[in-house]
Enzyme design. Structure first.
Site, short mmCIF file in Angstrom:
data_model
loop_
_atom_site.label_atom_id
_atom_site.label_comp_id
_atom_site.label_asym_id
_atom_site.label_seq_id
_atom_site.Cartn_x
_atom_site.Cartn_y
_atom_site.Cartn_z
N GLY A 9 -8.83 70.55 -20.88
CA GLY A 9 -7.49 70.89 -20.56
C GLY A 9 -7.21 69.70 -19.30
O GLY A 9 -9.03 69.80 -18.62
N VAL A 34 -10.01 79.41 -30.07
CA VAL A 34 -9.64 81.04 -29.56
C VAL A 34 -9.02 81.51 -31.02
O VAL A 34 -8.53 83.31 -30.67
CB VAL A 34 -8.90 80.87 -28.82
CG1 VAL A 34 -9.81 80.43 -26.73
CG2 VAL A 34 -7.86 79.89 -28.94
N ALA A 57 -4.03 76.72 -25.26
CA ALA A 57 -2.10 76.93 -26.08
C ALA A 57 -2.14 75.75 -27.28
O ALA A 57 -2.83 75.03 -26.95
CB ALA A 57 -1.11 76.39 -25.05
N TYR A 58 -1.04 76.01 -27.96
CA TYR A 58 -0.71 75.45 -28.60
C TYR A 58 0.36 74.96 -28.35
O TYR A 58 1.87 76.02 -28.02
CB TYR A 58 -0.45 75.98 -29.81
CG TYR A 58 0.01 75.26 -31.38
CD1 TYR A 58 -0.67 74.20 -31.67
CD2 TYR A 58 1.56 75.19 -32.60
CE1 TYR A 58 0.30 73.02 -32.79
CE2 TYR A 58 1.40 74.58 -33.17
CZ TYR A 58 1.30 73.36 -33.34
OH TYR A 58 1.66 72.73 -34.23
N TYR A 122 7.77 77.58 -29.90
CA TYR A 122 6.77 77.73 -28.78
C TYR A 122 6.96 78.99 -27.45
O TYR A 122 6.18 79.79 -27.44
CB TYR A 122 7.28 76.17 -28.08
CG TYR A 122 5.97 76.04 -26.86
CD1 TYR A 122 4.32 76.61 -26.70
CD2 TYR A 122 6.17 76.30 -25.46
CE1 TYR A 122 3.86 76.35 -25.35
CE2 TYR A 122 5.95 75.96 -24.35
CZ TYR A 122 4.68 76.75 -24.26
OH TYR A 122 3.55 76.18 -23.25
N1 LIG Z 1 1.49 70.67 -19.89
C1 LIG Z 1 2.29 71.09 -19.36
O1 LIG Z 1 3.83 70.56 -19.21
C2 LIG Z 1 2.28 72.89 -19.41
C3 LIG Z 1 3.81 73.40 -18.95
C4 LIG Z 1 3.80 74.93 -19.01
C5 LIG Z 1 2.78 75.89 -19.08
N2 LIG Z 1 1.90 75.04 -19.57
C6 LIG Z 1 0.27 75.97 -20.65
O2 LIG Z 1 -0.66 75.52 -18.70
C7 LIG Z 1 -1.49 75.55 -20.27
C8 LIG Z 1 -2.68 74.68 -19.82
O3 LIG Z 1 -1.63 73.45 -20.16
P1 LIG Z 1 -2.58 71.93 -20.60
O4 LIG Z 1 -1.63 71.19 -19.91
O5 LIG Z 1 -3.53 71.93 -19.59
O6 LIG Z 1 -2.81 71.52 -21.67
P2 LIG Z 1 -4.34 70.99 -22.65
O7 LIG Z 1 -4.70 69.68 -21.91
O8 LIG Z 1 -3.99 70.00 -24.20
O9 LIG Z 1 -5.74 71.97 -22.78
C9 LIG Z 1 -5.15 73.13 -23.62
C10 LIG Z 1 -6.83 72.72 -23.84
O10 LIG Z 1 -6.56 74.25 -24.69
C11 LIG Z 1 -7.52 73.68 -25.92
N3 LIG Z 1 -7.35 74.86 -27.02
C12 LIG Z 1 -5.92 74.36 -27.83
N4 LIG Z 1 -6.56 74.98 -28.73
C13 LIG Z 1 -6.79 75.93 -28.52
C14 LIG Z 1 -7.86 76.38 -29.88
N5 LIG Z 1 -7.51 77.51 -30.48
N6 LIG Z 1 -9.47 77.03 -29.75
C15 LIG Z 1 -9.72 76.90 -28.22
N7 LIG Z 1 -9.96 76.04 -27.46
C16 LIG Z 1 -8.26 75.15 -27.64
C17 LIG Z 1 -7.16 72.53 -26.14
O11 LIG Z 1 -8.46 71.76 -26.67
P3 LIG Z 1 -8.44 70.55 -27.48
O12 LIG Z 1 -8.00 69.48 -26.65
O13 LIG Z 1 -9.42 70.83 -28.69
O14 LIG Z 1 -7.04 70.89 -28.58
C18 LIG Z 1 -7.36 72.42 -24.47
O15 LIG Z 1 -8.44 71.45 -24.00
C19 LIG Z 1 -1.48 76.55 -21.60
O16 LIG Z 1 -1.19 77.57 -21.74
C20 LIG Z 1 0.20 76.13 -21.52
O17 LIG Z 1 1.15 76.36 -22.29
C21 LIG Z 1 1.40 73.22 -19.57
#
Ligand SMILES: NC(=O)c1ccc[n+]([C@@H]2O[C@H](COP(=O)([O-])OP(=O)(O)OC[C@H]3O[C@@H](n4cnc5c(N)ncnc54)[C@H](OP(=O)(O)O)[C@@H]3O)[C@@H](O)[C@H]2O)c1
Length: 279
Positions: A9, A34, A57-58, A122
């Site tokens: 991610g 996960v 996260a989803y 969410y």
């Molecule tokens: N993005 C935002 O703006 C934001 C804001 C506040 C908080 N957050 C939190 O920050 C964290 C990181 O976000 P990010 O932006 O880095 O997200 P991201 O780029 O989507 O990365 C999440 C990673 O988790 C993997 N993943 C998702 N579901 C999975 C599952 N069931 N089993 C194994 N791997 C799984 C994804 O793999 P795949 O590519 O295969 O799906 C992806 O590589 C999350 O907890 C999110 O809730 C994000």
């Protein structure tokens, strides 16, 4: 040694860099999903890490409205499984949460002491994950952040806001962005470095970690075009006109209060972080 989940991610990739001296072992969905509790347990029990760092996260916020079960499976039940594994290993669980746990009715930044009140599925599922961590994990860092963008682009959302804006501008499309949601866009390189700085201190518990300052999404888009030197047909809109299935908070600025109290806050202003990203 650190088991890093969600390693592909945008935050995960920058954490691999930032934690290189702390022996990160990257895991992606290919290694295990996960939500497959038995597989997650077997991989992690074999590895016996000191730290389990969960960035998975989803987080397709609108899709969560119609896929509530999946949201809770990934954002809460899978977290409970990781908590139990971490407890058995006497490992530290590091879990990432979101500004969306707040309702946005505040007019000044939320601190770690503010009461959450989520508005969407969410946000509810992420708060459920948070509460499980806070009530069940023996040793944890729970990190709330906001508006992430990074070099890898969000895997779950199909690109990040900055890249979406740049692509639209290059195509010459008219761009409307909401000017009534105030956030702090946060660069994943900065967040990853801040996490790497805090982990070895042993100051466990809840932390807010975002870049400094705040802006509306419209102001953020304007800054992207300014700093990238791009011409864009940009105009402001409102959440009322730009309707989405999930309700977002109007104001979800987080204060890095605990980091500041501990003298650990290394977060720069969001505009400086954006300039660094665009370089
Ligand atoms: N993005 C935002 O703006 C934001 C804001 C506040 C908080 N957050 C939190 O920050 C964290 C990181 O976000 P990010 O932006 O880095 O997200 P991201 O780029 O989507 O990365 C999440 C990673 O988790 C993997 N993943 C998702 N579901 C999975 C599952 N069931 N089993 C194994 N791997 C799984 C994804 O793999 P795949 O590519 O295969 O799906 C992806 O590589 C999350 O907890 C999110 O809730 C994000």
């Amino acid at each position: 040694m650190i088991a890093l989940l969600g390693a592909n991610g945008q935050l995960g990739q920058d954490l691999q860099q930032a934690l290189h001296s702390q022996d990160p072992r990257p895991f992606t969905r290919k290694d295990f999903d996960v939500t497959d509790h038995d597989r997650a347990r077997s991989v992690l029990m074999d590895l016996r890490p000191d730290v389990i760092l969960n960035t998975t996260a989803y987080h397709r916020v609108d899709d969560c409205e119609t896929h509530a079960e999946l949201a809770y499976r990934v954002n809460a039940l899978a977290v409970l499984n990781l908590i139990r594994i971490a407890n058995e290993l006497n490992a530290v669980l590091v879990h990432i949460s979101t500004d969306y746990v707040f309702d946005g009715k505040a007019s000044e930044p939320y601190t770690e002491k503010s009461d959450p009140f989520p508005l969407s599925i969410y946000a509810n599922s992420k708060l459920a994950g948070e509460l499980l961590v806070r009530t069940t994990a023996k040793k944890y860092f729970l990190i709330r952040t906001c508006g992430l963008y990074g070099g890898a682009g969000s895997q779950g959302k199909g690109g990040n806001f900055v890249e979406t804006m740049r692509a639209k501008a290059r195509r010459g499309e008219p761009i409307k962005v909401v000017a009534d949601q105030v956030v702090t866009p946060t660069y994943t390189v900065d967040l990853a470095r801040q996490i790497a700085r805090v982990l070895p201190t042993g100051h466990l518990g809840l932390f807010h970690m975002t870049n400094e300052g705040s802006c509306t999404w419209y102001e953020f888009a304007r800054a992207i075009f300014e700093l990238a030197g791009l011409e864009a047909d940009l105009s402001p809109t409102t959440s009322e006109l730009y309707k989405t299935p999930a309700i977002r908070p109007k104001y979800s600025v987080l204060e890095n209060a605990r980091l500041k109290e501990l003298g650990l806050n290394e977060m720069r202003h969001w505009r400086d972080a954006l300039a660094a990203y665009l370089k």
